[in-house]
Scaffold this active site. Structure first.
Site, PDB file in Angstrom:
ATOM      1  N   HIS A   1       2.010   1.973  -3.275  1.00 34.36           N
ATOM      2  CA  HIS A   1       1.067   2.950  -3.836  1.00 34.36           C
ATOM      3  C   HIS A   1       1.596   4.376  -3.815  1.00 34.36           C
ATOM      4  O   HIS A   1       0.860   5.308  -4.076  1.00 34.36           O
ATOM      5  CB  HIS A   1      -0.277   2.864  -3.105  1.00 34.36           C
ATOM      6  CG  HIS A   1      -0.992   1.560  -3.318  1.00 34.36           C
ATOM      7  ND1 HIS A   1      -2.252   1.310  -2.851  1.00 34.36           N
ATOM      8  CD2 HIS A   1      -0.606   0.427  -3.949  1.00 34.36           C
ATOM      9  CE1 HIS A   1      -2.619   0.079  -3.184  1.00 34.36           C
ATOM     10  NE2 HIS A   1      -1.630  -0.479  -3.843  1.00 34.36           N
TER      11      HIS A   1
ATOM     12  N   ASP B   1       0.862  -1.199   0.000  1.00 34.92           N
ATOM     13  CA  ASP B   1       0.000   0.000   0.000  1.00 34.92           C
ATOM     14  C   ASP B   1       0.896   1.245   0.000  1.00 34.92           C
ATOM     15  O   ASP B   1       2.015   1.192  -0.504  1.00 34.92           O
ATOM     16  CB  ASP B   1      -0.958  -0.058   1.201  1.00 34.92           C
ATOM     17  CG  ASP B   1      -2.255   0.702   0.950  1.00 34.92           C
ATOM     18  OD1 ASP B   1      -2.194   1.820   0.413  1.00 34.92           O
ATOM     19  OD2 ASP B   1      -3.327   0.184   1.289  1.00 34.92           O
TER      20      ASP B   1
END
Ligand SMILES: *[C@@H]1O[C@H](CO)[C@@H](O)[C@H](O)[C@H]1NC(C)=O
Ligand SMILES: *[C@@H]1O[C@H](CO)[C@@H](O)[C@H](O)[C@H]1NC(C)=O
Ligand SMILES: *[C@@H]1O[C@H](CO)[C@@H](O)[C@H](O)[C@H]1NC(C)=O
Length: 394
Positions: free
Chosen positions: A239, A216
């Site tokens: 991310h 993430d």
């Protein structure tokens, strides 16, 4: 002569007294360090000894090299009476698998709360392993934060390897003054919600010289946060670095004075992102991203002021206002087939004073092309080689 000498000696004694150091090795408190026996009680006792040393004492807890300590969820709580507290992690700390957690809803695994002047350092050999595989499953992740710092002043964290958190690796909440450096944070690209560092309600933070590759965000900056400087982060896969999401469920949130520079994003889903929910209020302002290198990133630059993943989105009447955002010296490649630079802002509160300068983010493959897209975005673009940016309004 003698009087003067004695005077000096007295000063020296007083000086030493003020700077007393004590060390507390967890082994002397009964920790075993064989990776099977739960050492939480011994750590708790070492913490009490270190924390309540008295105002003249600089305490250090030592977690020795070459041993593996199994810890259940544990709270290291302040305020402490000691002048300062250091935690020297030279060995490895591991978590029990999910099946062995008595309270599976507990929000944190290793939690420091209300401690001022805390210095957690790994000297390069320290390793925290959340062994989060048993929490990951598919999609949503209900696991705890691995390492949490809340209500603290003047925190330092450095030189640690931190792997496979149950959920996010580090959270910093309600802290003033923190320096985070030389961390290596690793979890598989497929592991859900394994953010590197999550920040909220904090000010005066510095995060630098670290490697983060997770499933993430590398770093996520949430509401109530100001004055954060981030540099020399190698991020990816993951991310990217995110501000937000802000303004969920109509909340009022504020983020300001954020600088990110000299970072590399390698094969990240996003690069630098600002994300706010439709219907919220507040602002995100005075933010700069400079000297950034992208290697095959999917969405290198993105502002999404209309974030609304679960329901039908409309351009709601209110929005978190985004202004004074600078992008300077962004280069590298993108695998996006649509837009490598995207500003999706709201009609209600358009993005203002966006500055793009010295941008060259090329398509990573010869058979793809990408461009810049803007909705309700105001600002100026200079020296944008690729993509050409002519969609910003004056
Ligand atoms: C913008 O943020 C930077 C650093 O975070 C700070 O030094 C500067 O004073 C801020 N500028 C304004 C106009 O607030
Ligand atoms: C930071 O800048 C230096 C010098 O340009 C460069 O060698 C280094 O790779 C950069 N770090 C990151 C993480 O991009
Ligand atoms: C572009 O080419 C690569 C191989 O060079 C291929 O894997 C990819 O599917 C192609 N993409 C498109 C959009 O044609």
């Amino acid at each position: 002569m003698l009087t003067i000498f004695m005077g000096l000696a007295n000063v020296n004694v007083a000086h030493q007294y003020l700077n007393q150091q004590t060390t507390h090795n967890v082994i002397t408190f009964g920790a075993v360090g064989n990776g099977r026996i739960d050492d939480s009680k011994a750590f708790q006792s070492a913490w009490k000894a270190a924390c309540y040393g008295g105002s003249n004492i600089a305490s250090t807890i030592i977690i020795p090299f070459g041993k593996t300590f199994l810890l259940s969820p544990i709270l290291f709580e302040g305020p402490c009476t000691s002048r300062s507290i250091a935690v020297e992690i030279l060995g490895t700390i591991i978590a029990p698998p999910k099946s062995a957690w008595r309270d599976k809803g507990v929000g944190q695994w290793l939690r420091f709360h209300g401690v001022n002047g805390l210095n957690v350092y790994g000297s390069g050999s320290g390793h925290i392993d959340g062994r989060g595989q048993s929490w990951w499953g598919n999609g949503e992740n209900s696991g705890p934060t691995a390492l949490s710092f809340s209500s603290c002043n003047n925190l330092q964290v450095s030189g640690l390897k931190h792997t496979n958190s149950q959920r996010n690796h580090i959270s910093i909440n309600n802290c003033k003054g923190a320096t985070i450096s030389k961390l290596t944070i690793l979890a598989p690209q497929s592991s859900p919600n394994t953010d590197g560092i999550d920040i909220s309600a904090s000010t005066n933070l510095r995060i630098q010289h670290s490697i983060m590759a997770t499933g993430d965000d590398c770093i996520a900056i949430n509401g109530g946060t100001s004055n954060v400087r981030i540099n020399d982060i190698a991020c990816g896969p993951g991310h990217g670095i995110s501000i937000g999401s802000l303004g969920k469920n109509g909340r009022h949130e504020e983020v300001e004075d954020i600088q990110v520079w000299n970072c590399t994003f390698r094969e990240t889903q996003n690069g630098v992102r600002i994300k706010t929910w439709a219907g919220g209020s507040g602002f995100a302002k005075n933010i700069s991203f400079s000297n950034i290198n992208f290697i095959k990133s999917d969405n290198p630059v993105i502002i999404d002021q209309l974030y609304c993943p679960h329901t039908e989105c409309s351009d709601k009447a209110s929005a978190v206002k985004i202004s004074d955002v600078k992008y300077i010296g962004l280069r590298g490649t993108s695998v996006s087939k649509k837009s490598s630079i995207e500003f999706r802002c709201s009609k209600a509160a358009p993005c203002s004073n966006i500055v793009l300068d010295d941008i060259d983010i090329k398509p990573a493959l010869p058979n793809i092309s990408n461009s810049a897209q803007c909705i309700h975005a105001h600002g100026i673009a200079r020296a944008c080689v690729h993509p050409v940016v002519n969609c910003l309004q004056n």
